[in-house]
Design an enzyme around this catalytic site. Structure first.
Site, PDB file in Angstrom:
ATOM      1  CE  LYS A   1      -3.174   2.812   2.641  1.00 50.80           C
ATOM      2  NZ  LYS A   1      -3.659   3.156   3.989  1.00 50.80           N
TER       3      LYS A   1
ATOM      4  N   GLY B   1      -7.965   9.241  10.507  1.00 44.90           N
ATOM      5  CA  GLY B   1      -8.221   9.294  11.944  1.00 44.90           C
ATOM      6  C   GLY B   1      -9.278  10.276  12.389  1.00 44.90           C
TER       7      GLY B   1
ATOM      8  CG  ASN C   1      -5.469   1.461  12.395  1.00 44.84           C
ATOM      9  OD1 ASN C   1      -4.312   1.739  12.178  1.00 44.84           O
ATOM     10  ND2 ASN C   1      -5.809   0.844  13.522  1.00 44.84           N
ATOM     11  CB  THR C   2      -8.544   5.705  13.852  1.00 41.64           C
ATOM     12  OG1 THR C   2      -7.247   5.937  13.298  1.00 41.64           O
ATOM     13  CG2 THR C   2      -8.699   6.562  15.102  1.00 41.64           C
TER      14      THR C   2
ATOM     15  CB  ALA D   1      -8.303   7.569   5.465  1.00 48.48           C
ATOM     16  N   GLY D   2     -10.782   7.776   7.594  1.00 48.65           N
ATOM     17  CA  GLY D   2     -11.827   8.704   8.005  1.00 48.65           C
ATOM     18  C   GLY D   2     -13.132   8.093   8.467  1.00 48.65           C
TER      19      GLY D   2
END
Length: 287
Positions: A98, A159, A207-208, A185-186
């Site tokens: 990635k 995040g 992830n976050t 993301a996000g």
């Protein structure tokens, strides 16, 4: 079976999970197991995969069972990103990677000029490059043209937990490419993943939203189910949107329907008398 295919490799789960931001590696491993993910991202510059004196990622997540996806998190130019992924290939033989080249440390938006340049170089070197990018359809098409194996537009800043800010652009990118489209993301909650899948994305990377949730394990399971539900919804085909309401029951009900619905078949009806008085219908049955 409806599998995710990236660079000719098949994966049962359409959820990709990050390995950062957890309290410890034990929690990370448990959350990943609950998510059912077949792919996990590994920040080569941050995650320990070499120093045996410290906890190794391999001790918690078996690379023979879970596909490691080395990424270039923390790289802010093409040179850093190229060096990082070349190192990953030397260490573990990884070619599916990635690419993530950031613009600045505040908003963490992708630096697309450097990203495009890096994608072209890595592809020529034999890497299979999944590319983190902005939600610009034109740039996504350029990445496809230089050899990216998957497009990974952001939903919102890394995040941030803001969810999908530009559904229209994500839909445009979906319609213009046959490459795997992974929303990256996000995302902040499981319903964001469902929406992404209903937009036609092939998968999501989280992830976050899991690692920093109040209850990471439950959130991990929630994302697993959300991705499955969203994919099933997309494949089922939603109804068309209309400005006016449409009744769910028939506009006209015949007398035969009335008789069949309210009276069992075993009753034999000899006569049916109907008359109208003051706009009210009266029914008399002779059984």
């Amino acid at each position: 079976m409806d599998e995710l295919i990236i660079a000719n490799k098949k994966f049962k789960s359409r959820l990709i999970v990050g390995t950062g931001k957890y309290k410890n590696m034990t929690d990370c491993a448990k959350a990943i197991k609950l998510s059912g993910a077949n792919i996990v991202t590994v920040a080569v510059r941050r995650v320990n995969i070499l120093d045996k004196k410290k906890p190794l990622l391999m001790d918690y997540i078996d690379p023979k069972k879970i596909t490691y996806l080395p990424n270039t998190a923390g790289c802010f130019n093409s040179e850093e990103a190229l060096r990082t992924l070349r190192l990953a290939r030397e260490i573990g033989g990884w070619k599916l990677v990635k690419l993530e080249v950031l613009g600045d440390k505040k908003n963490l938006f992708p630096e697309m000029i450097e990203t495009l340049k890096s994608t072209e170089v890595l592809t020529k070197e034999g890497f299979k490059v999944m590319v983190y990018c902005n939600d610009d359809p034109l740039m996504a098409k350029r990445l496809e043209n230089v050899g990216a194996c998957a497009i990974m537009p952001l939903a919102a800043p890394i995040g941030s937990g803001l969810g999908i800010l530009n559904k229209v652009n994500i839909k445009i990118i979906r319609n213009q490419t046959k490459l795997p489209l992974i929303l990256d993301a996000g995302l902040g909650q499981a319903s964001d993943a469902t929406i992404a899948m209903e937009l036609g994305c092939d998968g999501v990377l989280v992830n976050t939203a899991i690692a920093k949730a109040k209850k990471p394990f439950k959130m991990s399971l929630a994302f697993k189910n959300a991705v499955i539900a969203g994919r099933q919804s997309f494949l089922s085909g939603r109804i068309e949107k209309t400005l006016m309401g449409k009744p769910s029951s028939p506009k006209k009900v015949s007398f035969s329907f009335f008789i069949k619905f309210f009276f069992p078949k075993r009753l034999f009806i000899k006569f049916l008398f109907i008359f109208k008085f003051n706009n009210i219908y009266f029914f008399f049955l002779l059984l």
